[in-house]
Design an enzyme around this catalytic site. Sequence first.
Site, PDB file in Angstrom:
ATOM      1  N   HIS A 567       0.887  -1.266   0.052  1.00 29.57           N
ATOM      2  CA  HIS A 567      -0.016   0.090   0.091  1.00 29.57           C
ATOM      3  C   HIS A 567       0.917   1.099  -0.042  1.00 29.57           C
ATOM      4  O   HIS A 567       0.311   2.303  -0.157  1.00 29.57           O
ATOM      5  CB  HIS A 567      -0.924   0.005   1.225  1.00 29.57           C
ATOM      6  CG  HIS A 567      -2.188   0.882   0.974  1.00 29.57           C
ATOM      7  ND1 HIS A 567      -2.300   1.601  -0.039  1.00 29.57           N
ATOM      8  CD2 HIS A 567      -3.367   0.516   1.734  1.00 29.57           C
ATOM      9  CE1 HIS A 567      -3.651   2.124  -0.111  1.00 29.57           C
ATOM     10  NE2 HIS A 567      -4.304   1.620   1.153  1.00 29.57           N
ATOM     11  N   ASP A 571      -2.381   2.081  -4.262  1.00 31.28           N
ATOM     12  CA  ASP A 571      -3.733   2.188  -3.556  1.00 31.28           C
ATOM     13  C   ASP A 571      -4.787   1.099  -3.960  1.00 31.28           C
ATOM     14  O   ASP A 571      -4.688   0.332  -4.896  1.00 31.28           O
ATOM     15  CB  ASP A 571      -4.123   3.522  -4.084  1.00 31.28           C
ATOM     16  CG  ASP A 571      -3.417   4.643  -3.703  1.00 31.28           C
ATOM     17  OD1 ASP A 571      -2.826   4.592  -2.712  1.00 31.28           O
ATOM     18  OD2 ASP A 571      -3.459   5.779  -4.252  1.00 31.28           O
TER      19      ASP A 571
END
Length: 597
Positions: A567, A571
């Site tokens: 992450h 995204d």
Amino acid sequence: MAVSVTLPALGESVTEGTVTRWLKAEGERVEADEPLLEVSTDKVDTEIPSPAAGILASIKVAEDETVEVGAELALIDDGSGAPAAAPAPEAEQVSEPAPEPAPAAPSTEQAAPAPAPTADAAAGGGSAEGTDVVLPALGESVTEGTVTRWLKSVGDSVEADEPLLEVSTDKVDTEIPAPTSGILLEIVVGEDETAEVGAKLAVIGEAGAAPAAAPAQEAPAAPAQPEPTPAPAPQQAAPAQQAPAPQAPSAPAPQQQTTPAPDPVPAAPAPAPAPAQAPAAPAAAKPADDGAYVTPLVRKLAAENGVDLAGVKGTGVGGRIRKQDVVAAAEAAKAATAAPAAAAPAASKKAPALEASPLRGQTIKMPRIRKVIGDNMVKALHEQAQLSSVVEVDVTRLMKLRARAKDAFASREGVKLSPMPFFVKAAAQALKAHAPINAKINEAEGTITYFDTENIGIAVDSEKSLMTPVIKHAGDLNLAGIAKATAELAGKVRANKITPDELSGATFTISNTGSRGALFDTIIVPPGQVAILGIGATVKRPAVIETEEGTVIGVRDMTYLTLSYDHRLVDGADAARYLTAVKAILEAGEFEVELGL
């Protein structure tokens, strides 16, 4: 002229290697390109060939010692001086002017020359009369390996290049072949023991040298003379048959041939029959060790599937039973019961017959490769912000295309058409449009590298552990190219023939967890990558279908795709867009042209 044998570069970032086994002993003849020693690195174990033909004059790096790439390992002479070096020590130990007759003497026909070779063997620790089996370099930065299984027992006959033992490293598990044909005289490193690259693992004697091994085994019969080495020498002058006493290092092998030992002792002619007796002992030992060709994992798999190994025909080298053979036998057994099961579907829903695992209740040392994998996974979890996204894919059209094309494809391309190439093709095609998924974070520089090629690692389940060979430039390959690369790499992993370079360089990874029935998995992103795709099991189930006539419910082939990602760079929206692209490619199933349909 002496030719230097050096440690070559063995793969990307490999800086050193450990000599695990010398396949030749000093004074032995070697041919150009003949395997000379085995070296282990942190990537793979491999054999180092002889750069020239001649005599192995000097070994510079002993077994279990680690050296850097380019270091001198040994010297090979033209063969004129090396043989003389062997008799030299004989003269010193026999304290007779026997150096000249020793090389030419048959060793068993004359009483005087017989002690000479025996003394030499004792001086060499038993290796003077045989060929040392050493641990080769097995890949980039591999420095040691663990002997997981001996495929032969002491006294067994072996052929050149026949698998002799299995070794596990932190990068790959592989079989070490016999450097020469003969009899396995001694095992130096036992199972579950770890040795460095170059370490001596065993000693193989020539078939003609078996008589020398037989007298050596008489040493245990005469332990009543526990005198220092010099003391037995005078006693051997009278009874030439007792000369083998100094060969205490060969004591492990004698235990299997204690019966023939009394025959050679009485008189000089007795050693001559010994050759026939030497092979006899191995022959008797083989039946006693029915599991010599079966790994613990294969035994476990057989037990779990209720397969009787006595009825399984091995397809490995020398008739060895491999994992694939057990799986095939289990599938054959299931197929045999399929017809009755179809007639009585209700009765087919029976719980599988489970047997207790042989590991139950045991505490064993963690294999090195498992430790390395564990360390890498923990490192990846600690250094990345990982999470997973899942989508459901209808692959009914794709499965029908495969069913129509698989026979022609196998005939045309020479490999089976499994569902995997379709997923790899779709994943690679989508990576080209979604750069953040095919990237790398350079933490030290604070930069991001977006790769311009799709090197896709494919997780392969092997007997020892999960390994991930890499399909280089997968985005430029068609279905046939991907299928061939997948089959080749998977075959190498399961045959322990994979190389370090074939395990490195992945920019993205695919793991087919569904091959064992899992619906989906929260897979871990490998270090150096930002995403990994998991493929779940394809199962038939009711699904809502939108057609021109309206919404209907039908039985469809459905699967789950899981994308685990870092992450810090990727995204959730990036992950969803990528998964949606892969889903669209698979559900469209526009592969007719590549399949020739």
